[in-house]
Design a protein around this motif. Sequence first.
Motif, short mmCIF file in Angstrom:
data_model
loop_
_atom_site.label_atom_id
_atom_site.label_comp_id
_atom_site.label_asym_id
_atom_site.label_seq_id
_atom_site.Cartn_x
_atom_site.Cartn_y
_atom_site.Cartn_z
N UNK A 107 -0.09 0.04 -10.09
CA UNK A 107 0.11 -0.13 -8.65
C UNK A 107 0.24 1.21 -7.94
N UNK A 108 0.07 1.13 -6.64
CA UNK A 108 0.06 2.32 -5.79
C UNK A 108 1.17 2.20 -4.75
N UNK A 109 0.84 2.02 -3.51
CA UNK A 109 1.81 1.84 -2.42
C UNK A 109 1.17 0.89 -1.41
N UNK A 110 1.98 0.34 -0.54
CA UNK A 110 1.44 -0.66 0.40
C UNK A 110 1.25 -0.13 1.81
N UNK A 111 1.71 1.09 2.08
CA UNK A 111 1.77 1.54 3.48
C UNK A 111 0.76 2.63 3.84
#
Length: 542
Positions: free
Chosen positions: A53-57
């Motif tokens: 996973x990475x980031x959502x923003x």
Amino acid sequence: MASTLIIFLLYLLVATQPCPLATANSTWAVLKESIGITAMHMQLLPNDRVVIYDRTDFGESNIRLADGKCREDPHDYVLKKDCTAHSVEYDVLTESIRPLMVQTDIWCSSGALMPDGSLIQTGGFNDGDHVVRVIKSCDTCDWKEIGSALVKRRWYSTNHILPGGRQIIIGGRRQYNYEFYPKMATSEKAYSLPFLVQTNDPKLENNLYPFVFLIPDGKLFVFANNRAILLDYSRNKVLKTYPEIPGGDPRNYPSTGSAVLLPMQMVQGTVPVVEVLVCGGAPKGSFVNAQNGKFDEALKTCGRIQVSDPDPKWVMESMPSPRVMGDMVLLPHGEVLIINGASKGTAGWEYGRNPVLNPVIYKPDNLLGDRFEVQSPSYIPRMYHSTALLLRDGRVLVGGSNPHIYYNFTNVLYPTELRLEAFSPAYNDMNCFRLRPSITADSQTQFRYGDRVVIRFRSVIDVDPESVFVTMVAPSFNTHSFSMNQRLLFLEGGDTTKAIGKEKYQVIVTAPPSANVAPGRYYMLFVVHRQLPSEGIWVKIS
């Protein structure tokens, strides 16, 4: 006719000789041209899937959520409604990608694989900083989120699985404390850790993602910035303060070095020597200089300390080249891979320069001055937000690299990287691969502490019992150049190997003595013969 026979006999002689690892080559292979996100965090599950996973923003990723799903988050700084995925599952065996749904922001978070094989991930940014997320090891599982499950906001924290099955969560941005998960009671609090105040420059916050290792006496070795302590977490008491690493330069984020607990050898049910290796980082002042456009050369040094010594001292040695943001991965035969990173600058947006494309192997048992071996290079720079972890087949999965606030593929020094590749050490060389032992299905895969464990394997070359070892490797949670929960154990009993059939052998080893040495959970188990590791099998100790 005679010459043909001689050539054939010579072929048989070579084919049955141990592989000359000294002349074998490491190799690289791109596995996926795009996984849709950049791999900022990775964890291997015991079903041979890797959660990434990475980031959502940062806006939309390059992979859509399945079944028309969309994430709706009124707190998101960029998109309130987002129909792209920010987490995926990579199936190692089929090389397929499955998008996963995560709701709150998981940027710069942490996690640990629990005894039941589920990944418990903690914290993040913005509305995700108090959240716990769980994903189980199954074909269709997805993230489940538990809001307000943490006492403190956790961003850039470090997690470690504990002997009792819980995990400890240490530090994070402006958090000089630790807490546990799962909670024993809703009233359970966080515990102050002044050491994190003492090692922190408040202007730089330069002790984030501290290096944490459970050692065999059940205590925690905690390294932050340039110093370390021995922590009795159950009594919230510092038992020992270790000397400052020579030179005093910082090794934690943003001067991001890396660290490993070196392989532990079982001897009559104990671990007599416990050592930690810390490599790379950036000199004092490098982060501020990078902010002003000056990119200092990274640190070239490694410090090795015998944690179990009554009077421990750092022993320093030099890598072949400077490295910041490098990852350290324990390989099945007990060597350490140092991979990814840059030779100038620091971690942080746009602050790294000069990618280091050649990995390095560190051989802990060699004499000082003869421990490093440069490997074949990749052609893909792996800068800030890169990751690496060991797979069961002995390859190292490598992903990530995004030194930009958003995804940026053009007109930048180091474009956002969505490719996933595998580094194969020399034991995977074509001339070595066929000679590796192969564990058979009638081997024992579940056992208790101190049990006699029967492992059976095949080998196309005659086996020398003195050259057989059995290792257990814990799958780690990797982010920001540190592999949390990483440990490797050499089990006692390799010299008991005996033939039980044509090209088939049996070895009986002794399981680790306690959860302090090997917390109850899944491990990858390998048979190593003449430094050639088998493909691993999943085992569970409890």
